[in-house]
Design a protein around this motif. Structure first.
Motif, PDB file in Angstrom:
ATOM      1  N   SER A 119     -77.729  15.398 -17.675  1.00 26.74           N
ATOM      2  CA  SER A 119     -76.898  16.373 -17.894  1.00 26.74           C
ATOM      3  C   SER A 119     -77.241  17.634 -18.792  1.00 26.74           C
ATOM      4  O   SER A 119     -78.595  17.599 -18.967  1.00 26.74           O
ATOM      5  CB  SER A 119     -75.789  15.716 -18.924  1.00 26.74           C
ATOM      6  OG  SER A 119     -76.521  15.250 -20.180  1.00 26.74           O
ATOM      7  N   SER A 120     -76.639  18.710 -19.035  1.00 31.57           N
ATOM      8  CA  SER A 120     -77.018  19.793 -19.590  1.00 31.57           C
ATOM      9  C   SER A 120     -77.546  19.610 -21.118  1.00 31.57           C
ATOM     10  O   SER A 120     -78.535  20.276 -21.625  1.00 31.57           O
ATOM     11  CB  SER A 120     -76.045  20.857 -19.544  1.00 31.57           C
ATOM     12  OG  SER A 120     -74.894  20.350 -20.373  1.00 31.57           O
ATOM     13  N   SER A 121     -77.192  18.690 -21.787  1.00 32.93           N
ATOM     14  CA  SER A 121     -77.520  18.303 -23.067  1.00 32.93           C
ATOM     15  C   SER A 121     -78.972  17.599 -23.230  1.00 32.93           C
ATOM     16  O   SER A 121     -79.311  17.867 -24.171  1.00 32.93           O
ATOM     17  CB  SER A 121     -76.357  17.300 -23.833  1.00 32.93           C
ATOM     18  OG  SER A 121     -76.621  15.850 -23.006  1.00 32.93           O
ATOM     19  N   PHE A 122     -79.381  17.219 -22.096  1.00 27.04           N
ATOM     20  CA  PHE A 122     -80.723  16.555 -22.175  1.00 27.04           C
ATOM     21  C   PHE A 122     -81.544  17.370 -21.114  1.00 27.04           C
ATOM     22  O   PHE A 122     -82.815  17.848 -21.529  1.00 27.04           O
ATOM     23  CB  PHE A 122     -80.909  15.164 -21.768  1.00 27.04           C
ATOM     24  CG  PHE A 122     -82.305  14.750 -22.078  1.00 27.04           C
ATOM     25  CD1 PHE A 122     -82.927  14.262 -23.334  1.00 27.04           C
ATOM     26  CD2 PHE A 122     -83.073  14.127 -20.967  1.00 27.04           C
ATOM     27  CE1 PHE A 122     -83.994  13.832 -23.179  1.00 27.04           C
ATOM     28  CE2 PHE A 122     -84.246  13.786 -20.845  1.00 27.04           C
ATOM     29  CZ  PHE A 122     -84.876  13.720 -22.276  1.00 27.04           C
ATOM     30  N   ASP A 123     -81.426  17.591 -19.978  1.00 28.62           N
ATOM     31  CA  ASP A 123     -81.774  18.249 -18.974  1.00 28.62           C
ATOM     32  C   ASP A 123     -83.272  17.857 -18.395  1.00 28.62           C
ATOM     33  O   ASP A 123     -84.257  18.477 -18.743  1.00 28.62           O
ATOM     34  CB  ASP A 123     -82.041  19.749 -19.300  1.00 28.62           C
ATOM     35  CG  ASP A 123     -82.415  20.694 -18.129  1.00 28.62           C
ATOM     36  OD1 ASP A 123     -82.388  20.191 -16.976  1.00 28.62           O
ATOM     37  OD2 ASP A 123     -82.811  21.886 -18.574  1.00 28.62           O
ATOM     38  N   LEU A 124     -83.138  16.573 -18.147  1.00 22.84           N
ATOM     39  CA  LEU A 124     -84.351  15.817 -17.696  1.00 22.84           C
ATOM     40  C   LEU A 124     -85.171  16.371 -16.514  1.00 22.84           C
ATOM     41  O   LEU A 124     -86.438  16.501 -16.381  1.00 22.84           O
ATOM     42  CB  LEU A 124     -84.084  14.502 -17.354  1.00 22.84           C
ATOM     43  CG  LEU A 124     -85.316  13.580 -17.072  1.00 22.84           C
ATOM     44  CD1 LEU A 124     -86.188  13.102 -18.401  1.00 22.84           C
ATOM     45  CD2 LEU A 124     -84.929  12.214 -16.527  1.00 22.84           C
ATOM     46  N   GLY A 125     -84.445  17.219 -15.642  1.00 18.66           N
ATOM     47  CA  GLY A 125     -84.931  17.721 -14.405  1.00 18.66           C
ATOM     48  C   GLY A 125     -85.943  18.740 -14.863  1.00 18.66           C
ATOM     49  O   GLY A 125     -86.979  19.051 -14.263  1.00 18.66           O
ATOM     50  N   LYS A 126     -85.648  19.423 -15.916  1.00 20.66           N
ATOM     51  CA  LYS A 126     -86.619  20.756 -16.734  1.00 20.66           C
ATOM     52  C   LYS A 126     -87.980  20.016 -16.890  1.00 20.66           C
ATOM     53  O   LYS A 126     -88.900  20.550 -16.563  1.00 20.66           O
ATOM     54  CB  LYS A 126     -86.035  21.269 -17.726  1.00 20.66           C
ATOM     55  CG  LYS A 126     -86.896  22.492 -18.149  1.00 20.66           C
ATOM     56  CD  LYS A 126     -86.244  23.058 -19.502  1.00 20.66           C
ATOM     57  CE  LYS A 126     -87.150  23.974 -20.101  1.00 20.66           C
ATOM     58  NZ  LYS A 126     -86.515  24.474 -21.307  1.00 20.66           N
ATOM     59  N   TYR A 127     -87.874  18.782 -17.672  1.00 20.48           N
ATOM     60  CA  TYR A 127     -89.144  18.309 -18.193  1.00 20.48           C
ATOM     61  C   TYR A 127     -89.592  17.446 -17.125  1.00 20.48           C
ATOM     62  O   TYR A 127     -91.235  17.610 -16.889  1.00 20.48           O
ATOM     63  CB  TYR A 127     -88.740  17.071 -19.285  1.00 20.48           C
ATOM     64  CG  TYR A 127     -87.954  17.867 -20.255  1.00 20.48           C
ATOM     65  CD1 TYR A 127     -88.191  18.930 -20.750  1.00 20.48           C
ATOM     66  CD2 TYR A 127     -86.823  17.126 -20.726  1.00 20.48           C
ATOM     67  CE1 TYR A 127     -87.351  19.384 -21.924  1.00 20.48           C
ATOM     68  CE2 TYR A 127     -86.011  17.649 -21.568  1.00 20.48           C
ATOM     69  CZ  TYR A 127     -86.359  18.854 -22.185  1.00 20.48           C
ATOM     70  OH  TYR A 127     -85.354  19.337 -23.186  1.00 20.48           O
ATOM     71  N   TYR A 128     -89.034  16.970 -16.282  1.00 22.77           N
ATOM     72  CA  TYR A 128     -89.439  16.506 -14.708  1.00 22.77           C
ATOM     73  C   TYR A 128     -90.357  17.671 -14.050  1.00 22.77           C
ATOM     74  O   TYR A 128     -91.603  17.263 -13.425  1.00 22.77           O
ATOM     75  CB  TYR A 128     -88.613  15.925 -14.020  1.00 22.77           C
ATOM     76  CG  TYR A 128     -89.197  14.394 -13.443  1.00 22.77           C
ATOM     77  CD1 TYR A 128     -88.368  13.399 -14.102  1.00 22.77           C
ATOM     78  CD2 TYR A 128     -89.689  14.294 -12.421  1.00 22.77           C
ATOM     79  CE1 TYR A 128     -88.792  12.002 -13.654  1.00 22.77           C
ATOM     80  CE2 TYR A 128     -90.114  13.085 -11.879  1.00 22.77           C
ATOM     81  CZ  TYR A 128     -89.658  12.039 -12.495  1.00 22.77           C
ATOM     82  OH  TYR A 128     -89.887  10.592 -12.095  1.00 22.77           O
ATOM     83  N   SER A 129     -89.831  18.680 -13.947  1.00 17.55           N
ATOM     84  CA  SER A 129     -90.513  19.826 -13.179  1.00 17.55           C
ATOM     85  C   SER A 129     -91.948  20.305 -13.914  1.00 17.55           C
ATOM     86  O   SER A 129     -92.763  20.260 -13.045  1.00 17.55           O
ATOM     87  CB  SER A 129     -89.596  20.908 -13.184  1.00 17.55           C
ATOM     88  OG  SER A 129     -90.131  22.200 -12.418  1.00 17.55           O
ATOM     89  N   ASN A 130     -91.791  20.274 -15.216  1.00 23.06           N
ATOM     90  CA  ASN A 130     -92.917  20.685 -16.031  1.00 23.06           C
ATOM     91  C   ASN A 130     -94.251  19.641 -15.871  1.00 23.06           C
ATOM     92  O   ASN A 130     -95.204  20.054 -15.368  1.00 23.06           O
ATOM     93  CB  ASN A 130     -92.676  20.865 -17.519  1.00 23.06           C
ATOM     94  CG  ASN A 130     -91.892  21.876 -17.710  1.00 23.06           C
ATOM     95  OD1 ASN A 130     -91.568  23.081 -17.019  1.00 23.06           O
ATOM     96  ND2 ASN A 130     -91.205  22.010 -18.904  1.00 23.06           N
ATOM     97  N   SER A 131     -93.618  18.474 -15.878  1.00 23.16           N
ATOM     98  CA  SER A 131     -94.855  17.583 -15.584  1.00 23.16           C
ATOM     99  C   SER A 131     -95.397  17.558 -14.245  1.00 23.16           C
ATOM    100  O   SER A 131     -96.557  17.305 -13.888  1.00 23.16           O
ATOM    101  CB  SER A 131     -94.286  16.045 -15.873  1.00 23.16           C
ATOM    102  OG  SER A 131     -93.938  16.100 -17.316  1.00 23.16           O
ATOM    103  N   THR A 132     -94.523  17.562 -13.070  1.00 23.51           N
ATOM    104  CA  THR A 132     -94.938  17.671 -11.807  1.00 23.51           C
ATOM    105  C   THR A 132     -95.835  18.966 -11.582  1.00 23.51           C
ATOM    106  O   THR A 132     -96.996  18.800 -10.873  1.00 23.51           O
ATOM    107  CB  THR A 132     -93.730  17.590 -10.939  1.00 23.51           C
ATOM    108  OG1 THR A 132     -92.776  16.678 -11.203  1.00 23.51           O
ATOM    109  CG2 THR A 132     -94.072  17.785  -9.401  1.00 23.51           C
ATOM    110  N   ILE A 133     -95.530  19.978 -12.130  1.00 26.33           N
ATOM    111  CA  ILE A 133     -96.259  21.287 -11.788  1.00 26.33           C
ATOM    112  C   ILE A 133     -97.831  21.157 -12.454  1.00 26.33           C
ATOM    113  O   ILE A 133     -98.650  21.391 -11.762  1.00 26.33           O
ATOM    114  CB  ILE A 133     -95.580  22.519 -12.512  1.00 26.33           C
ATOM    115  CG1 ILE A 133     -94.400  22.844 -11.764  1.00 26.33           C
ATOM    116  CG2 ILE A 133     -96.599  23.652 -12.708  1.00 26.33           C
ATOM    117  CD1 ILE A 133     -93.482  23.954 -12.388  1.00 26.33           C
ATOM    118  N   VAL A 134     -97.835  20.600 -13.836  1.00 27.10           N
ATOM    119  CA  VAL A 134     -99.003  20.193 -14.474  1.00 27.10           C
ATOM    120  C   VAL A 134     -99.695  19.283 -13.762  1.00 27.10           C
ATOM    121  O   VAL A 134    -100.908  19.407 -13.601  1.00 27.10           O
ATOM    122  CB  VAL A 134     -98.585  19.720 -15.970  1.00 27.10           C
ATOM    123  CG1 VAL A 134    -100.118  19.358 -16.543  1.00 27.10           C
ATOM    124  CG2 VAL A 134     -98.061  20.932 -16.790  1.00 27.10           C
TER     125      VAL A 134
END
Length: 258
Positions: free
Chosen positions: A45-60
């Motif tokens: 959900s927008s309150s946590f936004d796990l997708g953003k953190y998942y994307s950062n980890s994947t890129i790194v």
């Protein structure tokens, strides 16, 4: 062996189980309950936004791993095949970088990245991780390169193959178990890296290991949602290991066989 397996996997199973529990069931030991997907919906959900953190980890992970493998394979080949003055000193210097406790590097990295504008960026995390994965991968892959007979390269050279063609068509397939083994260990190091991600990021480049602590609030730990995020955090490692398990086992055992 069964006891060891149970000791290692029961906590993982319990995390998976908790991720489907409603909040009122979290503090019970019941394994029979009405499962729910609300925890997984909440972490995305927008309150946590796990997708953003998942994307950062994947890129790194992806960028660091690609650069690590390219640099490590070429460096390992050079150190294995060419006469280089002071080669042993170079190898020891590469290994010595792993002797330094990570915490000692935090302040220098922080100051440099602040001056360069790399704080809270995935590029900064990639640079930091490269400093740990490349030396490890060079040592590991070089051991496999050393065991490949040089006569194979000489025969290919006589047939007219260039140096890059020899590396691509001959050495890489023969050293594949070692490269896969190095990839697995480097993947785990990068994916689970916490300390640098905690100190060098703040909001935009936060990765999954750091994001898991966001479930600690004023009322305590939201265990069911943390378990859901933890399950999703473990999933890529499991999938990656399943894809390369045969080559990984071959790479881990080839030294004893040969």
């Amino acid at each position: 062996m069964l006891l060891i397996v149970l000791f290692l996997f029961v906590p993982i199973f319990w995390i998976f189980l908790t991720s489907f529990k409603p909040y009122e069931e979290v503090f019970t030991t019941s394994i029979f309950f009405q499962p729910t997907l609300e925890n997984y919906l909440a972490v995305f959900s927008s309150s946590f936004d796990l997708g953003k953190y998942y994307s950062n980890s994947t890129i790194v992970v992806v960028v660091t791993l690609l650069i690590t493998l390219v640099v490590s394979v070429l460096a390992s080949y050079s150190l294995s095949r060419f006469y280089i003055p002071g080669k042993q000193i170079i190898m020891f210097g590469i290994l010595a970088t792993q002797f330094i406790p990570l915490i000692i590097n935090v302040i220098p990295y922080f100051v440099m990245f602040r001056n360069l504008g790399l704080l809270d960026t995935t590029l900064g995390l990639i640079i930091v991780n490269l400093g740990h994965t490349i030396p490890y991968a060079i040592w590991l892959i070089k051991g496999f390169m050393d065991r490949i007979p040089i006569a194979i390269e000489e025969q290919a050279s006589i047939d007219g193959a260039s140096r890059l063609r020899i590396i691509w068509s001959i050495l890489l397939p023969l050293a594949k178990p070692g490269i896969i083994t190095a990839s697995v260990f480097c993947f785990v190091i990068i994916w689970n890296e916490f300390m640098f991600a905690l100190i060098l990021t703040n909001r935009e480049a936060v990765t999954l290991p750091v994001a898991l602590q966001f479930f600690i609030g004023e009322e305590g730990v939201i265990w069911n949602q943390m378990a859901a995020a933890g399950t999703l955090f473990i999933l890529p490692t499991v999938v990656f290991m399943l894809l390369v398990r045969k080559q990984f086992v071959q790479g881990m055992t080839s030294g004893s066989i040969k």
